[in-house]
Design an enzyme around this catalytic site. Structure first.
Site, PDB file in Angstrom:
ATOM      1  N   ASP A 225     -30.014 -48.813  12.268  1.00 20.45           N
ATOM      2  CA  ASP A 225     -31.186 -49.634  12.584  1.00 20.45           C
ATOM      3  C   ASP A 225     -32.325 -49.392  11.595  1.00 20.45           C
ATOM      4  O   ASP A 225     -33.051 -50.314  11.239  1.00 20.45           O
ATOM      5  CB  ASP A 225     -31.656 -49.295  14.008  1.00 20.45           C
ATOM      6  N   HIS A 230     -34.695 -49.669   6.094  1.00 22.98           N
ATOM      7  CA  HIS A 230     -36.109 -49.397   5.835  1.00 22.98           C
ATOM      8  C   HIS A 230     -36.333 -48.102   5.034  1.00 22.98           C
ATOM      9  O   HIS A 230     -37.053 -48.084   4.048  1.00 22.98           O
ATOM     10  CB  HIS A 230     -36.893 -49.289   7.143  1.00 22.98           C
TER      11      HIS A 230
END
Ligand code: BG6
Length: 474
Positions: A225, A230
């Site tokens: 995730d 990120h």
């Protein structure tokens, strides 16, 4: 712009408020129209009401004016369709047939497993050619193989230049400032390397739990995730060489080299260099919160990690031997995302005290960059004291509204600029590095380490640095 999944959370909570803000600031092309498509049988009026309710709740009260909303709503339309049905794309084509020729953006605010089917349906309906772009959200697959499948499916229909893979962290102001800091100032370049930097920390800590995303999160966990996308993107921006130009290809060429230079973590190294955790019951801001395995749609004996820490290394000339500690977790003590560049101590110590320099680039909760230096305490003698050069980015331009990451990225899609979007080879290089770590976890049969909600994560994550004489900057 066609927003597939137009009644979902992403569209209603993020995209439409971002588009409203851009409209309010006069940034959208005058003739731009937005067509939301989803399965719900709604009329245009009903959709506009739904969108208005969500935008009101999402944007600051001072930014929501009725007249502005009315002019924004004139751009909006709704089309009820089943995104899995080829025939419905035929109906969509007929709806769009009378439209003047114009650039068309397909924004897939849908479940990730629909990406391949939607792009195929668009192609079959003859809607994919010409001046079209497609925007897809992470996760792109859940492993290297599945990411390749998604990318192949997109690649059959769209050229790479038409595909915009969003990572909303790249739209954050401070993240872009990191590039300005590195490549528009001569000051840092000579010391931005192994000889001067002891280590780098990249932390993205959240206080939120999984909220109502348990179904998705159970398939993903913190590694897929957050870290695969990120955090690795942040690592790339810290570590990449200066691109030859500031354009999409040159910037992404440099980023992908970093991902390819990540030293593989395999076998026993997985246990030594990574920590996975899962939050147990605890309290955040004085409020009791349940353990992860009691969250909605989560298995009672779930093995999904809500925290991960990894010691990464980049095997190249600039960074050999410099650890990059990456950490992200849900239900942590504080919401804080930051990059810490910890410099080495001075080569010869003249004074008794004094800390090595440290550059902190904070993304959240506030956007600031601070450089920690050592100065002299006023008065007699050479007593040293830490001093801080502090740049609060909100104070630099106090008048202007802080743009949301989604607004910036949407505008880039509209303008066709893919510099801040992930290219296929970046996504796949990231998975190539992540896959063996996940495999190592699966083979070890070790459950994630518990940590109380509201803490700094499992103690093993502290030990990861302490064993090397270092500590997380909390
Ligand atoms: C998303 C993740 O990509 O980023 C979420 O799926 C996470 O789990 C979110 O909460 C964090 O983004 P931000 O901008 O709120 O820090």
């Amino acid at each position: 712009m066609l927003v597939f999944g137009g009644t979902g959370d992403l569209a209603l909570h993020k995209l439409l408020p971002a588009l409203y803000h851009l409209h309010r600031d006069g940034r959208l092309p005058a003739d731009m129209r937005i067509l939301a498509a989803a399965r719900n049988r709604l009329g245009r009026g009903e959709y506009c009401l739904l969108a208005e309710r969500h935008c009101r709740a999402q944007v600051a009260a001072s930014d929501f004016e009725h007249a502005t909303w009315r002019s924004f709503a004139e751009r909006l339309d709704y089309f009820a369709m089943d995104l899995t049905q080829s025939a419905d794309f035929g109906r969509l084509r007929r709806k769009l047939a009378g439209d003047a020729p114009r650039a068309r953006i397909y924004y897939l605010a849908t479940a990730p497993d629909l990406v391949a089917a939607i792009s195929a349906h668009l192609a079959i309906a003859g809607l994919a050619g010409g001046n079209t772009r497609i925007v897809v959200e992470k996760p792109i697959g859940h492993s290297l193989d599945s990411a390749r499948e998604v990318n192949d499916a997109l690649g059959k229909v769209f050229s790479e230049a038409q595909v915009f893979r969003i990572d909303h962290f790249l739209g954050k102001e401070t993240v872009q400032n990191l590039m300005a800091l590195r490549f528009a100032n001569a000051l840092f370049e000579p010391v931005w390397r192994a000889g001067h930097i002891d280590h780098v920390q990249i932390s993205v800590n959240e206080t939120l739990g999984v909220e109502n995303r348990g179904l998705y999160y159970e398939q993903s966990g913190a590694m897929r995730d957050m870290l695969q996308n990120h955090l690795l993107q942040l690592l790339c921006l810290v570590a990449m060489e200066a691109p030859v130009r500031f354009d999409a290809e040159a910037v992404r060429n440099e980023k992908v080299k970093i991902l390819q230079a990540l030293k593989p973590i395999t076998g026993l190294d997985v246990q030594d260099k990574t920590v996975r955790g899962q939050y147990s019951a605890g309290s955040i801001g004085g409020q009791a919160v349940p353990a992860y395995y009691f969250e909605k749609h989560v298995d009672n004996d779930s093995d999904t990690e809500t925290f991960v820490a990894v010691q990464a290394e980049i095997d190249n000339w600039r960074w050999a031997g410099v650890p990059f500690y990456l950490r992200t977790g849900k239900r942590m003590a504080q919401k804080r995302s930051e990059i810490v560049i910890q410099f080495k101590p001075v080569p010869h110590r003249l004074f008794e005290s004094g800390q090595p320099n440290c550059l902190i680039i904070r993304l959240q909760p506030e956007e600031r960059i601070s450089l920690q230096l050592t100065g002299k305490s006023p008065g007699k003698g050479m007593r040293l004291t830490p001093i801080e050069l502090d740049l609060n980015l909100a104070e630099v331009a106090p008048q202007s509204r802080r743009w949301d990451a989604d607004e910036r990225l949407l505008l880039d899609v509209i303008e066709g600029d893919s510099t801040l979007f992930m290219r296929r080879d970046e996504v796949e290089a990231a998975w190539s590095w992540i896959d063996p770590i996940i495999k190592g976890w699966q083979e070890s049969y070790q459950s994630p380490r518990p940590y109380p909600a509201g803490s700094d994560g499992p103690e093993q994550a502290q030990a990861l640095l302490e064993l090397q004489g270092r500590a997380w900057l909390d």
